[in-house]
Write a protein that holds these residues in place. Sequence first.
Motif, PDB file in Angstrom:
ATOM      1  N   GLU A   1      60.504   8.497  19.747  1.00  0.00           N
ATOM      2  CA  GLU A   1      60.042   9.466  20.894  1.00  0.00           C
ATOM      3  C   GLU A   1      60.937   9.174  21.969  1.00  0.00           C
ATOM      4  N   ILE A   2      61.329  10.509  22.672  1.00  0.00           N
ATOM      5  CA  ILE A   2      62.282  10.687  23.763  1.00  0.00           C
ATOM      6  C   ILE A   2      61.518  10.228  25.083  1.00  0.00           C
TER       7      ILE A   2
ATOM      8  N   GLY B   1      60.542   9.814  28.979  1.00  0.00           N
ATOM      9  CA  GLY B   1      60.505  10.809  30.194  1.00  0.00           C
ATOM     10  C   GLY B   1      59.059  10.716  30.966  1.00  0.00           C
TER      11      GLY B   1
ATOM     12  N   ARG C   1      63.238  13.311  28.236  1.00  0.00           N
ATOM     13  CA  ARG C   1      62.774  14.451  27.860  1.00  0.00           C
ATOM     14  C   ARG C   1      61.711  14.969  29.021  1.00  0.00           C
TER      15      ARG C   1
ATOM     16  N   THR D   1      59.976  22.332  26.583  1.00  0.00           N
ATOM     17  CA  THR D   1      60.540  21.153  26.354  1.00  0.00           C
ATOM     18  C   THR D   1      62.166  21.107  26.913  1.00  0.00           C
TER      19      THR D   1
ATOM     20  N   VAL E   1      65.493  18.656  27.583  1.00  0.00           N
ATOM     21  CA  VAL E   1      66.160  17.302  27.297  1.00  0.00           C
ATOM     22  C   VAL E   1      67.340  16.970  27.995  1.00  0.00           C
TER      23      VAL E   1
ATOM     24  N   TYR F   1      67.428   9.862  18.768  1.00  0.00           N
ATOM     25  CA  TYR F   1      66.279  10.729  19.057  1.00  0.00           C
ATOM     26  C   TYR F   1      66.405  11.963  18.247  1.00  0.00           C
TER      27      TYR F   1
ATOM     28  N   VAL G   1      65.839  15.920  19.070  1.00  0.00           N
ATOM     29  CA  VAL G   1      65.509  17.062  19.720  1.00  0.00           C
ATOM     30  C   VAL G   1      64.968  18.226  19.078  1.00  0.00           C
TER      31      VAL G   1
ATOM     32  N   ALA H   1      64.269  23.620  22.361  1.00  0.00           N
ATOM     33  CA  ALA H   1      64.371  22.900  23.375  1.00  0.00           C
ATOM     34  C   ALA H   1      65.642  23.254  24.138  1.00  0.00           C
TER      35      ALA H   1
END
Length: 455
Positions: free
Chosen positions: A2-3, A5, A39, A47, A49, A340, A342, A346
């Motif tokens: 998971e990114i 953020g 993110r 979303t 990134v 990651y 994406v 996004a």
Amino acid sequence: MEIPGPEPEADDGAGAIARAGGLHTYQLWLHAEYGPVVRFRLPGAETAVSIADPVLLEAVVHLDERPRRLFSFLDPLFEADNLQVLPAAEHDPWRRLLLTVLAGRPSYERHFDLFAALAAELADRWAALPAGRPVELQRELARTSLRMICGYALGGEVEDPDGVVEAFEAVLTDQLERLYPAPAGQGRERRTERAERAERAARALALLRETVDRVVAAHGAGAGAGGGPGERSDLIAALVAAGESPARIRDTVLTVMLAAHHTTGVAVSWTLHLLAAHPEAAARVTEELDRVLGERPVPDHADLPRLPYLGMVLRESLRRYPPGPYGARLTAEPLAVGEYLVPAGAVVLLPILAVHLNPVYWPEPERFRPERFTPEESAGRPRLAWIPFGLGPRGCEGAGLATLEARVLLAVLLKRLRFRPEPGHRVVPVERFVLWAADDIRMRVSPRAARGTPR
């Protein structure tokens, strides 16, 4: 994986961006807190990134779509469609056409005398100022840059260049306030302020459209049927020859005027600001200019490769203060970026300022040190560690031209003049489509007491 953020906010991040002072400074905070890939939520994008590592950016360099919402503040400038968000199939031929006009050494050489003359005119005007009167660098340099691009690509002068520069700022300020509104004020005063700003923007937009119409009409009256495929030094002639619609021609002229005066004027003003704060670098530049040019007050085109330190100074300035502090792309399908993934749809942010301040590739990133760009220090550095003009198929078409104009302006101004900060004036970078100074960059300018200084 998971990114990382921040937790989503109810306002999709608009408040966080406003509190940080703009999207570019918000990105700096995000990467300092969460690492090279972050993110987060962005108004109009479920979303977003942001990628601040130049090696990881290689995974997105091919992307050729921009998110319309993020560039919607430019919509009022266009009659046909927002040229910053054209679909790839429509953007590619338009980009190739611009490159035929805005790129190429033979074209630069033909127009070099124009650039040098406008730079010398500016130096003459500043040299004649009364002692102690400050110069507003960004306003004056934006005006000169606008005159350069009009002479180069549009075939002549533009009426009231100061008014055009101010009109662009009025329109963009109004639209950016709408896109990323400041925390709401209360009562009639706040409503009155918004209404007055919108009224100024409407008048400014009318002025810009009238100006472009005059430029296009003057070309038609003076150029007849326009240039052929082998004569594309004039942007309008190239657009006519390509069969572009009148609306697209007007939109392109406005785009080129906007981008060109911002990019070159902003780059040169930040460079002079940095040199004024670093007298040892300024002395090295002027020594190089005196050695190469001798008593000549302006360079020839062939002199530019003989001014390597001047080139390094400009590159370092563009690293510290890139004219466009960020870019954006849109993913059409899931995309692997390092460890990651994406998701499709996004918004990928290219945080140019954060990339340029990444300490992994730029030790002591806040420090101004042109020697970073010697061949020895540049060896092994990732190619996307320095991206002041963006990257990939949506990179700036006028990057080469802007760099040439900036080097000519710097060579002429620094050969002739000495720059000192205005006492008490605080320079604060803000995001206004480009990395602008909130209250300009004020300098005291005086003739240099050096070899080759005209009296």
